[in-house]
Design a protein around this motif. Sequence first.
Motif, short mmCIF file in Angstrom:
data_model
loop_
_atom_site.label_atom_id
_atom_site.label_comp_id
_atom_site.label_asym_id
_atom_site.label_seq_id
_atom_site.Cartn_x
_atom_site.Cartn_y
_atom_site.Cartn_z
N GLY A 115 -11.12 45.54 40.70
CA GLY A 115 -9.67 45.69 40.79
C GLY A 115 -9.14 45.45 42.19
N ALA B 281 -6.53 42.65 43.43
CA ALA B 281 -5.27 43.13 44.02
C ALA B 281 -4.97 42.49 45.36
N ASP C 140 2.07 42.79 41.66
CA ASP C 140 2.02 44.11 41.04
C ASP C 140 2.15 44.05 39.52
N MET D 190 -9.16 49.12 35.35
CA MET D 190 -8.10 48.35 35.99
C MET D 190 -6.73 48.82 35.55
N HIS E 140 -4.07 50.16 38.27
CA HIS E 140 -3.00 49.19 38.55
C HIS E 140 -2.01 49.21 37.38
N TRP F 124 -0.19 46.00 35.80
CA TRP F 124 -0.91 44.85 35.27
C TRP F 124 -0.91 44.86 33.75
#
Length: 231
Positions: A40, A44, A49, A67, A71, A74
């Motif tokens: 991840g 990134a 974003d 992930m 995040h 995503w």
Amino acid sequence: MAEGAQHFLDSFKDPEAVARYTEGPKRFVPGLDGLHRMTGLLLAERVPDDAHILVLGAGGGSELKAMAEAHPGWRFTGVDPAKPMLDLAADVMGPNAHRAELIEGYIDDAPAGPFDGATCLLTLHFLDREERVRTAAQICARLKPGAPFVAAHGSFPQAEGERDRWLDRYASYAIASGGDPEQVAKGREAVATHVAMLSPEADEAVLRAAGFTGVEQFYAAFTWRGWVGYA
């Protein structure tokens, strides 16, 4: 599909094997949680974003879960040939399952994208070199220019004498991690017989042949290696 890959695909469609799958990789892959976290982070570095990530070999869902939790902006398209493993992935993702479109199939069944990034974890070692290059090239073709791709799978020296030594280490780690010795022995034999492993140098060459640039190894743990490259 190659005979070796079919052997493992059959097991991934077996309900009993799928029910036992969740704990299996943690016993065989040192630092699996860290591998997911690093994956991840490497994505990134370059993705927005609200990134859309292609995940090939998404069955089981552990990297999707990691992930998605790390995040929250995503979304994912996950592809895997084993429907029971995709069902498990949806269960493992829990409340984040709606953020992933899960597709039964192979890389050719994935949408054209372009995606912001891609991953393929614990999967490419099931393919022989020619199909590995083709599959990685198809991933590359589905990425935006400069987009990151993270791959990690079994990869260790293949010279005479070295291969068996590393397979023994693979089995020893699993047993030390709580694996049943009889089941581990069967797993070692299956890998020895059915998986077309490459050396780390050959695996890195596969990614370059598929069109990725800036390829760097970021993970090495006994019989496992991981790389990041860019479309």
